[in-house]
Design an enzyme around this catalytic site. Structure first.
Site, mmCIF file in Angstrom:
data_model
loop_
_atom_site.group_PDB
_atom_site.id
_atom_site.type_symbol
_atom_site.label_atom_id
_atom_site.label_comp_id
_atom_site.label_asym_id
_atom_site.label_seq_id
_atom_site.Cartn_x
_atom_site.Cartn_y
_atom_site.Cartn_z
ATOM 1 N NE ARG A 186 2.224 -5.571 12.477
ATOM 2 C CZ ARG A 186 2.459 -5.789 11.192
ATOM 3 N NH1 ARG A 186 3.151 -4.911 10.499
ATOM 4 N NH2 ARG A 186 1.995 -6.870 10.597
ATOM 5 C CG LEU B 275 -3.465 -11.057 0.457
ATOM 6 C CD1 LEU B 275 -2.079 -11.662 0.536
ATOM 7 C CD2 LEU B 275 -4.489 -12.079 0.012
ATOM 8 C CB CYS C 88 -4.163 -2.689 7.055
ATOM 9 S SG CYS C 88 -2.956 -3.784 6.338
ATOM 10 C CB THR D 253 -0.908 -0.004 1.244
ATOM 11 O OG1 THR D 253 -1.593 -1.250 1.261
ATOM 12 C CG2 THR D 253 -1.909 1.134 1.208
ATOM 13 N N GLY E 124 -7.988 -3.601 15.245
ATOM 14 C CA GLY E 124 -6.545 -3.354 15.255
ATOM 15 C C GLY E 124 -5.909 -3.860 13.979
HETATM 16 C C1 UDX Z 1 -7.510 -5.843 6.853
HETATM 17 C C2 UDX Z 1 -8.463 -5.913 5.629
HETATM 18 O O1 UDX Z 1 -9.515 -6.834 5.901
HETATM 19 C C3 UDX Z 1 -7.695 -6.329 4.391
HETATM 20 O O2 UDX Z 1 -8.554 -6.288 3.266
HETATM 21 C C4 UDX Z 1 -6.543 -5.349 4.178
HETATM 22 O O3 UDX Z 1 -5.808 -5.692 3.037
HETATM 23 C C5 UDX Z 1 -5.655 -5.313 5.420
HETATM 24 O O4 UDX Z 1 -6.437 -4.975 6.563
HETATM 25 P P1 UDX Z 1 -6.500 -7.566 8.606
HETATM 26 O O5 UDX Z 1 -5.810 -6.390 9.230
HETATM 27 O O6 UDX Z 1 -5.719 -8.810 8.422
HETATM 28 O O7 UDX Z 1 -7.055 -7.145 7.151
HETATM 29 O O8 UDX Z 1 -7.732 -7.876 9.546
HETATM 30 P P2 UDX Z 1 -9.328 -8.031 9.483
HETATM 31 O O9 UDX Z 1 -9.662 -9.460 9.524
HETATM 32 O O10 UDX Z 1 -9.930 -7.201 8.435
HETATM 33 O O11 UDX Z 1 -9.692 -7.421 10.930
HETATM 34 C C6 UDX Z 1 -9.260 -6.126 11.326
HETATM 35 C C7 UDX Z 1 -9.721 -5.832 12.744
HETATM 36 O O12 UDX Z 1 -11.118 -5.576 12.766
HETATM 37 C C8 UDX Z 1 -9.489 -6.950 13.745
HETATM 38 O O13 UDX Z 1 -9.073 -6.393 14.976
HETATM 39 C C9 UDX Z 1 -10.867 -7.592 13.840
HETATM 40 O O14 UDX Z 1 -11.031 -8.325 15.017
HETATM 41 C C10 UDX Z 1 -11.763 -6.353 13.756
HETATM 42 N N1 UDX Z 1 -13.143 -6.573 13.284
HETATM 43 C C11 UDX Z 1 -13.386 -7.140 12.079
HETATM 44 C C12 UDX Z 1 -14.201 -6.130 14.074
HETATM 45 O O15 UDX Z 1 -13.996 -5.590 15.170
HETATM 46 N N2 UDX Z 1 -15.481 -6.312 13.620
HETATM 47 C C13 UDX Z 1 -15.751 -6.885 12.414
HETATM 48 O O16 UDX Z 1 -16.942 -7.027 12.062
HETATM 49 C C14 UDX Z 1 -14.668 -7.323 11.621
#
Ligand code: UDX
Length: 463
Positions: free
Chosen positions: A341, A160, A273, A130, A270
Site C-alpha cells: 500500500r 504500532l 498510515c 485512527t 509508503g
Molecule cells: C508507521 C508509524 O511508524 C507508526 O507509528 C504508525 O502507527 C503507522 O505508520 P509503518 O507504516 O508500519 O508505521 O512503517 P514505518 O516503519 O514507520 O515506515 C514507513 C515508511 O517510511 C516506509 O516506507 C519506510 O521505509 C520509510 N522510512 C522510514 C524512510 O524512508 N526513512 C526513515 O528514516 C524511516
C-alpha cells in the site's frame, strides 16, 4: 475482565492477542466470517493470510479457547464485556477526509447491542484505530441516540509499526488514554495493569480529543522528519559537491534534540498510515479554517520522492526509458512485509510504463503474489503485461538496461558482486535506498550509479 474487540485486521487482531496474553477474557468479532474461521483454526498459515506479523499466530494459538475467543456475531462478543475496542478500518476518501462509513455501521450495531443490555454494568467503548479528532464525540452521540445506558467513550490510539505489532503491543513507548471521567479511566487502567507506574512506558490520561490528536500529530511529525531529510538533506548531498550524506546525517543527529529516525533518506515513505493520516489532518485543519502549507509540503515532497529518481535518471544521466528493460528490486513499502500500500514501487511502475519501457523485471522476497494478484493485475491494465516476476535479484537484473532498487531489503546490501556478474554495463543503477556498497567498482566496471542522497556517478568515474 471481559473485553470485546470489534474488527480483527492489522490493529484488532494483535491487540486482541496481546490482551489475551495478559489473562483477560477477550472476544474478537468481525463481519467477515472467513477471517473468523481462519483465526479459530489456530493454524499459522490461515491466520497469516489475513494478518502476517512475527509472533502473532503463535500468540493466537497459545491463547485460543482459554483467553481468546472469536465470533462473527457482535452480540456474542459484546455480551457482558466491560470494555469494547473499536478496531475498524477507516480508509481515505478522494478529498483526503476519512471514510467513516464502516466505523459508523459497526458503532451503530454495537450501540443497539449495548442498549439492549440489562445488567446495568458500566461499559466503555474505546476507539483504537485512527479516527478524526472528534470521533469519540460522534460515538457518544450514536450511543446516546440508541439509548445505551451507563456507557462511556474513550480514545486509545494504536501506534504500532508494521512488522513489530506484537512486540510493540507488549512493550509500547506510551499508552494514551483519552476519556471523560474517573470511572472510564479506571476501567482502562484495569485493561492495562502492566503499564501502570512503569519506569519506561509513559501512561498518559487526557481528553478523548487530545488522544485522537496525538495520533495524527505523531504520524505527521514522523513523515515530516522523512520529508525534511529527503527534501533538504538528500538534495544538499546530491547537488552541492563534496557533501557526504552519511556524515551529514551522523553529524546532525548527534544532537540529542534531533531524531535519528527519519534520517534514512529514501525514494519516499509508503505504507497504509502516513499518507492517509497527513491528508486527513490537512482536511481536518482546513475544515477548521486553518492554513496547512507545511503539512501539504511534507506530503507533496514525499509523493514526489517516489518518482523523482526516475526524473533524475532522465535529466542527470540522460537515460531515455523508452523501449528499455528495467529491473525493479523491491515492491513492498518497506522490508520484512508483503504490504504494497502506497509503496514507492507503485509510483515507479506507473512512471516507467508512462515513459514507454519495454519490460519491467520485478523481484521482491515477499510481495510478488501481492503484486501479481492485486496491484499489477493485467486484467486491470494491459500494460502490466510488461511486468515479469523473477525468483532472485540476479535473475531480475539479467539483460536490464537499468536496475531500480526500491525497497530496503537487507539482501540488497550485497548487490555489487551480483551486479558485476549478472548485469552488463553501461546499465544504470538507480539506488532508492542507498543500499549499494563499493560504488567505485561499479563505476570502474562501466556502470552508472544514481543514488538518492548523492551525486550521479557516470560510468568510469571514481567516487
Ligand atoms: C508507521 C508509524 O511508524 C507508526 O507509528 C504508525 O502507527 C503507522 O505508520 P509503518 O507504516 O508500519 O508505521 O512503517 P514505518 O516503519 O514507520 O515506515 C514507513 C515508511 O517510511 C516506509 O516506507 C519506510 O521505509 C520509510 N522510512 C522510514 C524512510 O524512508 N526513512 C526513515 O528514516 C524511516
Amino acid at each position: 475482565m471481559k473485553i470485546a474487540v470489534v474488527g480483527t485486521g492489522f490493529v484488532g487482531l494483535p491487540h486482541a492477542a496481546v490482551l489475551a496474553e495478559q489473562g483477560h477474557e477477550v472476544w474478537a468479532c468481525d463481519i467477515d466470517p472467513a477471517r473468523i474461521e481462519a483465526y479459530r483454526s489456530g493454524e499459522a498459515a490461515r491466520i497469516e493470510r489475513y494478518v502476517n506479523e512475527p509472533g502473532l499466530a503463535a500468540s493466537v494459538a497459545e491463547n485460543l479457547g482459554r483467553h481468546l475467543f472469536f465470533s462473527s456475531r457482535m452480540e456474542e462478543a459484546a455480551a457482558g464485556a466491560e470494555v469494547c475496542f473499536m478496531c475498524i478500518n477507516t480508509p481515505p476518501n478522494r478529498d483526503g477526509s476519512t471514510d467513516l462509513s464502516f466505523y459508523r455501521a459497526a458503532a451503530e450495531q454495537l450501540a443497539g447491542i449495548l442498549a439492549a443490555r440489562t445488567d446495568g454494568r458500566r461499559v466503555v467503548v474505546v476507539n483504537k484505530s485512527t479516527v478524526p479528532i472528534g470521533t469519540a464525540r460522534l460515538l457518544e452521540g450514536i450511543l446516546r441516540a440508541a439509548g445505551a445506558p451507563n456507557v462511556g467513550v474513550a480514545s486509545n490510539p494504536e501506534f504500532l509499526a508494521q512488522g513489530n505489532a506484537i512486540d510493540g503491543s507488549r512493550r509500547p513507548d506510551r499508552v494514551v488514554v483519552g476519556a471523560d471521567g474517573e470511572a472510564d479511566f479506571e476501567l482502562l487502567r484495569r485493561v492495562y495493569p502492566q503499564f501502570q507506574n512503569h519506569v519506561r512506558i509513559r501512561y498518559l490520561e487526557t481528553t478523548p480529543e487530545t488522544a485522537e490528536a496525538i495520533k495524527y500529530v505523531g504520524n505527521t511529525l514522523l513523515l515530516t522528519y522523512i520529508s525534511f531529510w529527503n527534501g533538504v538533506g538528500a538534495r544538499i548531498a546530491e547537488s552541492l559537491p563534496g557533501v557526504r550524506m552519511e556524515d551529514l546525517k551522523l553529524g546532525v543527529t548527534a544532537d540529542s534534540r534531533i531524531s535519528t529516525w527519519g534520517s534514512y533518506v529514501s525514494n519516499g515513505a509508503g505504507g497504509s498510515c502516513f499518507g492517509k493520516d497527513i491528508q486527513s489532518l490537512i482536511y481536518q485543519l482546513g475544515q477548521a479554517g486553518q492554513a496547512t502549507h507545511l503539512l501539504q509540503a511534507v506530503f507533496d515532497i514525499n509523493e514526489y520522492q517516489k518518482s523523482y529518481l526516475i526524473d533524475r535518471a532522465v535529466h542527470e544521466a540522460g537515460f531515455g526509458f523508452n523501449q528499455t528493460t528495467v529491473a525493479l528490486l523491491g515492491l513492498a513499502f518497506k522490508k520484512r512485509t508483503n504490504d504494497m500500500r502506497d509503496s514507492a514501487a507503485l509510483k515507479a511502475v506507473e512512471n516507467l510504463l508512462g515513459r514507454g519501457v519495454k519490460a519491467i523485471r520485478a523481484y521482491d522476497p515477499l510481495a510478488m503474489d501481492e503484486a501479481r494478484s492485486r496491484w499489477f493485475n493485467p486484467e486491470q491494465n494491459h500494460l502490466f503485461e510488461r511486468i515479469s516476476y523473477h525468483d532472485s535479484a540476479e535473475e531480475a537484473m539479467r539483460g536490464a538496461d537499468a536496475i531500480y532498487i526500491s525497497t530496503d531489503w537487507e539482501e540488497f546490501r550485497g548487490l555489487t558482486p551480483l551486479i558485476l556478474s549478472h548485469a552488463r554495463p553501461p546499465c544504470l543503477i538507480i539506488d532508492g535506498r542507498r543500499m549499494v556498497a563499493d560504488v567505485e567498482s561499479l563505476a570502474a566496471a562501466g556502470f552508472g550509479y544514481l543514488p538518492v542522497g548523492g551525486p550521479y556517478l557516470p560510468p568510469g568515474t571514481a567516487a
